[in-house]
Every structure is written in structure tokens, then in C-alpha cells.
Design an enzyme around this catalytic site. Structure first.
Site, PDB file in Angstrom:
ATOM      1  N   LYS A  88      58.342  17.806  43.794  1.00  0.00           N
ATOM      2  CA  LYS A  88      56.994  18.103  44.307  1.00  0.00           C
ATOM      3  C   LYS A  88      56.169  19.437  43.893  1.00  0.00           C
ATOM      4  CE  LYS A  88      53.060  17.301  46.388  1.00  0.00           C
ATOM      5  NZ  LYS A  88      52.497  18.363  46.942  1.00  0.00           N
TER       6      LYS A  88
ATOM      7  N   HIS B 188      54.942  19.136  40.285  1.00  0.00           N
ATOM      8  CA  HIS B 188      54.048  18.206  40.437  1.00  0.00           C
ATOM      9  C   HIS B 188      52.751  19.246  40.685  1.00  0.00           C
ATOM     10  CE1 HIS B 188      50.776  16.494  42.753  1.00  0.00           C
ATOM     11  NE2 HIS B 188      51.019  15.220  42.063  1.00  0.00           N
ATOM     12  N   ASN B 189      53.038  20.033  41.329  1.00  0.00           N
ATOM     13  CA  ASN B 189      51.735  20.948  41.961  1.00  0.00           C
ATOM     14  C   ASN B 189      51.722  21.869  40.810  1.00  0.00           C
ATOM     15  OD1 ASN B 189      51.818  19.346  44.188  1.00  0.00           O
ATOM     16  ND2 ASN B 189      51.739  21.348  45.603  1.00  0.00           N
TER      17      ASN B 189
ATOM     18  N   SER C  11      52.322  13.580  47.898  1.00  0.00           N
ATOM     19  CA  SER C  11      51.168  13.771  47.239  1.00  0.00           C
ATOM     20  C   SER C  11      49.945  12.881  47.464  1.00  0.00           C
ATOM     21  CB  SER C  11      51.429  14.217  45.695  1.00  0.00           C
ATOM     22  OG  SER C  11      50.377  14.777  45.140  1.00  0.00           O
TER      23      SER C  11
ATOM     24  N   GLU D 135      49.885  20.213  38.367  1.00  0.00           N
ATOM     25  CA  GLU D 135      48.231  20.125  38.884  1.00  0.00           C
ATOM     26  C   GLU D 135      47.593  21.502  38.665  1.00  0.00           C
ATOM     27  OE1 GLU D 135      48.220  18.900  43.156  1.00  0.00           O
ATOM     28  OE2 GLU D 135      46.962  20.730  43.362  1.00  0.00           O
TER      29      GLU D 135
HETATM   30  C1  6PG Z   1      48.908  17.091  46.374  1.00  0.00           C
HETATM   31  C2  6PG Z   1      48.578  18.487  46.647  1.00  0.00           C
HETATM   32  C3  6PG Z   1      48.727  19.284  47.625  1.00  0.00           C
HETATM   33  C4  6PG Z   1      47.611  20.390  47.892  1.00  0.00           C
HETATM   34  C5  6PG Z   1      48.210  21.705  47.185  1.00  0.00           C
HETATM   35  C6  6PG Z   1      47.342  22.437  46.608  1.00  0.00           C
HETATM   36  O1  6PG Z   1      49.857  16.894  46.000  1.00  0.00           O
HETATM   37  O2  6PG Z   1      48.492  16.373  47.470  1.00  0.00           O
HETATM   38  O3  6PG Z   1      49.102  19.242  45.508  1.00  0.00           O
HETATM   39  O4  6PG Z   1      50.112  19.372  47.866  1.00  0.00           O
HETATM   40  O5  6PG Z   1      46.447  20.440  47.545  1.00  0.00           O
HETATM   41  O6  6PG Z   1      48.597  22.178  48.379  1.00  0.00           O
HETATM   42  O7  6PG Z   1      47.782  23.645  46.561  1.00  0.00           O
HETATM   43  P1  6PG Z   1      47.172  25.326  46.388  1.00  0.00           P
HETATM   44  O8  6PG Z   1      46.488  25.464  47.517  1.00  0.00           O
HETATM   45  O9  6PG Z   1      48.207  26.165  45.869  1.00  0.00           O
HETATM   46  O10 6PG Z   1      46.039  25.073  45.199  1.00  0.00           O
END
Ligand code: 6PG
Length: 480
Positions: free
Chosen positions: A184, A187-188, A130, A191
Site C-alpha cells: 500500500k 501504491h501511494n 485504497s 500515486e
Molecule cells: C488511497 C490514498 C489514500 C490517501 C493518501 C494520500 O489509496 O486511497 O492513497 O491513502 O489519499 O493518504 O496521501 P497524501 O496526503 O500523503 O497525499
């Protein structure tokens, strides 16, 4: 760390290219390869001088450039491209070599690939990375899962290139097979929740307090000085502070309000449903993106559907801004508490033995959800590694208790004024449901028993029971 080249990266799109440069910047020899050889040539022309990098035009040359045991990291799009890379590389590899998938793969795919490669005598690591482009170059947060011995071979490299916080690398072994990709994924998901909560706060400041966009930007800059201090709050100040050159308006006002997604948030919510974990805030964040994507339908609905009667929409004062800040913090606590509870359940179900405090530790730097706040989570799991939920920890219990009056006011005002706050309100409803020793599910059971004879348990004695509702009304015992 110069020496023989054991480490290779295939896939030189921006994440792979930046990771390779990061490795080389640390003096670690790295071989690079891309399916389209011209991309490798371009990469070598632009970055070949930055450190000990060997470019390889073919898979055979790439593998030959690496001393055994080899470790090859694939930085390609999740899904079929990962299988394609494996199929291409595996025949060239020897027993004891390791393939690493550094993309956002689904953990079930990682488990399948782990088994398939083990059958061929190869080791596999599923590694969450990430931090976006910048993180890949200067220090991402790295979540490696898979074969422990294979990790031992690559540990020095991964911990060296990872972000460092207080001298601790943001990289640690997560657990077997799909554990790294699972963490991960969550984590997303977190996010998604963080971003949705920020968007709701912005909406409230604009549409309830009446602030202009640059004023909202200033509010976020201020919030970044306190408990909310985090990468996402920081970049919210920057994004909102940006003026569009073409129109002179805030850039955010000319960006289409349709959120896209690549799928990791949805996977997190899907797995929560499978596991039976109440992951309300992240799931609402996913739904909010899907609702935003129905833009034409929303435009039609905006002309047809009634909102609250006008007359109660006087601008709120600055005290409400502070309420929104506290509501944001409390909702964020809930989103993380839910995400960590999901990792606890998944880890038990899969036998991964994930150290949740260590996950909070490696998310303190490098990754998208990096935040001051993660230190509090790290401390919480250090004090009690088996806490069922972060809200059982004094710090979080008190933080939410202090914020709850503001949180309730914010959800009230938003509801009265017709401003949608799906993440704020679902987090609050989860909190209210969680802190109740008895809720209305007794009625749910009564109804299920009426129409389906699904039975219920009683509060006053053991066993399961059914009432013959439509016959004689008598209760019968149906089980132990
Ligand atoms: C990270 C982000 C990365 C990316 C995601 C966003 O941890 O660096 O999470 O993995 O920005 O792919 O995902 P979406 O396109 O689903 O918002």
C-alpha cells in the site's frame, strides 16, 4: 452471507463508516464501535437501517457482540492511535481472534505489532485499503498482509466488499506481517509520481503551449480515451473543468499551490534509499511537494533569481501537446517500473514472496492509481514472474522506445524555457542511465580510491586494487 456476527469495525471516521456500510450492504453482519460513543449513535441513526449492523457503545459490548473467532478491523489514523486501539481491545480478546489494521500504517510498525500480538496469542493483519471515501463505500482495492490463517477467516468478507474487475476481486493475500502495508505504501508512492507527472503536463500545456485552463481540461478528457486511461487522468479533466462560483475563474487558479502530504510517499522514498533501489521519479515527486510548500521563500526567489533570457518563448503548436502525452506515458512507465522493482527487492529482503502480477491485478479497480495500464503490468508478470524490471518486457520496452523522441523534446523545451519538470526529467535520466552498459561510475571509484583508499575493481582482471596516488603512483592488489 447473513449469520452470526464475527466481524467488527472500530473507528467510524469516514473510511471506517463507509467500509462498515459496504460490509452491511452485502448482507454481512457487522458490529461497529467508536471511541466516542456519540459517534456510534450518530452512525446507527443515519445508517443502522442499511443492513445487519449492531452498534456498541463500549469496548466490552463491542467484543461481546462478536462470535468467536472474532475479527476486528481498526480504521484509525496511523501511528499512536493504532497502538491505543490495540491496547484497549487486546485484553478483551481470546486466543484465535484477529485484529486488523486497515489504516496507512508504516510496515515496520505492522511487523512490531504482529510480534507483540503473537506473544499474546492474538493474530494480526496489516491491510492496505485504497480508494478514498467512495472506494470504501462501493468497493476499494484491498491489500491484506499478515497471518495467513487469520486471512482465511476474513477472506470472504474482504473479497466481497472489494472492487471487482472482470469478475476478479481487487483483493488478494499479499504476504506475511508488513507485506500488505508495504505494498500500500508503494501504491501511494506511485500515486505521488502519477500526480506529479500530471501536474507537470498541465504546467507545460499552460506555459509552453499557452492553453487556457478549460482547454487543458479538454486535453485530459481526450487523453483518458487512450493509453493514459486512468482514474487520476479522468479526475484531472474534472478538476480543471471546474469554475469557481465566487470569482468565475477556473477553481484551480484560486487554489494555493502548496502540496501537502501525510507521509506515505516519503516513506516509500526513504525505504528505497535503505534498500538501494533507484526510485528517482517517486522521490522527485516527494521533493516537488516539499519545494511547493516553501511558498514564501519561492515568492522571494521569484524576484531575485534569473530564468532563461526572453525571446525563445513563442507558443508551441498542438504537435507539442502530443509530445507531452507521450512523455507522460513514458515517464509513467518508468515510475511504475521503479515502484515494482522496489517491491521485488523488499519482498526478497523480507522473505514475503509477493506476487507482483497479483498486485497489478488488485490495483486495476477501486484504488487511486487504477488504470487500464495495470492490465499490461499484470500480463507482463504472468509471462515472466521474475523479470528484473518492467522495461525488459517487450510491451513496455516498445512503448518507451516509441515515446522517447517526444519525451526528449519535452524535457529539452521545458529546460530551455525554465519550466521545471523534475519527474519527467528524472524518469528520462534514469532511463538513459539504466540502458547504458557502462557509465561514469568508474571515475567515482577512482576519486574514492584517491582520497579514501576505498579501492576499485578492474575490468580486465579479478580482485580489488588501490593506487598509491599521492605516493609512488603504483597500483597494489588489496583483496580477492
Ligand atoms: C488511497 C490514498 C489514500 C490517501 C493518501 C494520500 O489509496 O486511497 O492513497 O491513502 O489519499 O493518504 O496521501 P497524501 O496526503 O500523503 O497525499
Amino acid at each position: 452471507m447473513a449469520g452470526e456476527t464475527h466481524f467488527g469495525i472500530t473507528g467510524l471516521a469516514v473510511m471506517g463508516a463507509n467500509l462498515a456500510r459496504n460490509v452491511a450492504h452485502h448482507g454481512i453482519p457487522v458490529a461497529v464501535h467508536n471511541r466516542t460513543a456519540s459517534k456510534t449513535e450518530r452512525f446507527m441513526a443515519e445508517h443502522g437501517q442499511e443492513g445487519p449492523i449492531t452498534g456498541a457503545g463500549s469496548v466490552a459490548d463491542f467484543v461481546a457482540a462478536l462470535e468467536r473467532p472474532r475479527t476486528i478491523m481498526a480504521m484509525v489514523k496511523a501511528g499512536p492511535p493504532v497502538d491505543a486501539v490495540i491496547d484497549e481491545l487486546a485484553p478483551h480478546l481470546d486466543e484465535g481472534d484477529t485484529l486488523v489494521d486497515g489504516g496507512n500504517s508504516h510496515f515496520r510498525d505492522t511487523q512490531r505489532r504482529t510480534r507483540a500480538l503473537a506473544d499474546r496469542g492474538l493474530r494480526f493483519l496489516g491491510v492496505g485499503v485504497s480508494g478514498g471515501e467512495e472506494g470504501a463505500l462501493v468497493g476499494p482495492s484491498i491489500m491484506p498482509g499478515g497471518d495467513r490463517q487469520a486471512y482465511a477467516h476474513v477472506e470472504d468478507i474482504l473479497t466481497t466488499i472489494a472492487a471487482q474487475v472482470d469478475g476478479t476481486p481487487c483483493c488478494t493475500y499479499v504476504g506475511p506481517d508488513g507485506a500488505g502495508h508495504y505494498v500500500k505504501m508503494v501504491h501511494n508512492g506511485i500515486e505521488y509520481a502519477d500526480i506529479q507527472l500530471i501536474a507537470e503536463a498541465y504546467d507545460l500545456l499552460r506555459n509552453c503551449v499557452g492553453l487556457e485552463v478549460p482547454e487543458v481540461a479538454d486535453v485530459f478528457v481526450g487523453w483518458n480515451e487512450g493509453d493514459l486511461d486512468s482514474f487520476l487522468i479522468q479526475i484531472t479533466g474534472i478538476v480543471l473543468g471546474k469554475t469557481d462560483d465566487a470569482t468565475g475563474r477556473p477553481l484551480v487558479d484560486v487554489i494555493v499551490d502548496e502540496a501537502e502530504q501525510k507521509g506515505t510517499g516519503r516513506w516509500t522514498a526513504q525505504d528505497a534509499l535503505e534498500l538501494g533501489v533507484p526510485l528517482t521519479t517517486i522521490t522527485e515527486a516527494v521533493f516537488a511537494r516539499t519545494l511547493s510548500a516553501r511558498r514564501d521563500e519561492r515568492a522571494q526567489a521569484s524576484r531575485r533569481l534569473a530564468g532563461p533570457r526572453p525571446g525563445d518563448s513563442a507558443a508551441l503548436d498542438r504537435a507539442f501537446v502530443d509530445d507531452v502525452q507521450r512523455a507522460l506515458y513514458a515517464s509513467k512507465v518508468v515510475a511504475y517500473a521503479q515502484g515494482f522493482a522496489q517491491m521485488t527487492t523488499a519482498s526478497e529482503a523480507e522473505g514475503w514472496d509477493v506476487d507482483l502480477g497479483a498486485m497489478a491485478t488488485i490495483w486495476r479497480g477501486g484504488c487511486i492509481i487504477r488504470a487500464e495500464f495495470l492490465d499490461r503490468i499484470r500480463e507482463a508478470y504472468e509471462a515472466d514472474p521474475h523479470t528484473p524490471n518492467l522495461l525488459f518486457v517487450d510491451y513496455f520496452r516498445d512503448a518507451v522506445a516509441d515515446a522517447q523522441d517526444s519525451w526528449r523534446r519535452v524535457v529539452n523545451v521545458a529546460t530551455e524555457r525554465g519550466v521545471p519538470v523534475p519527474a519527467f526529467s528524472s524518469a528520462l535520466s534514469w532511463y538513459d542511465g539504466y540502458r547504458r552498459a557502462s557509465g561514469p561510475a568508474n571515475l567515482v571509484q577512482g576519486l574514492r580510491d584517491y582520497f579514501g583508499a576505498h579501492s576499485y575493481r578492474r575490468t580486465d582482471r579479478e580482485g580489488s586494487y588501490h593506487t598509491r596516488w599521492a605516493q609512488d603512483g603504483d597500483e597494489v592488489r588489496t583483496g580477492a
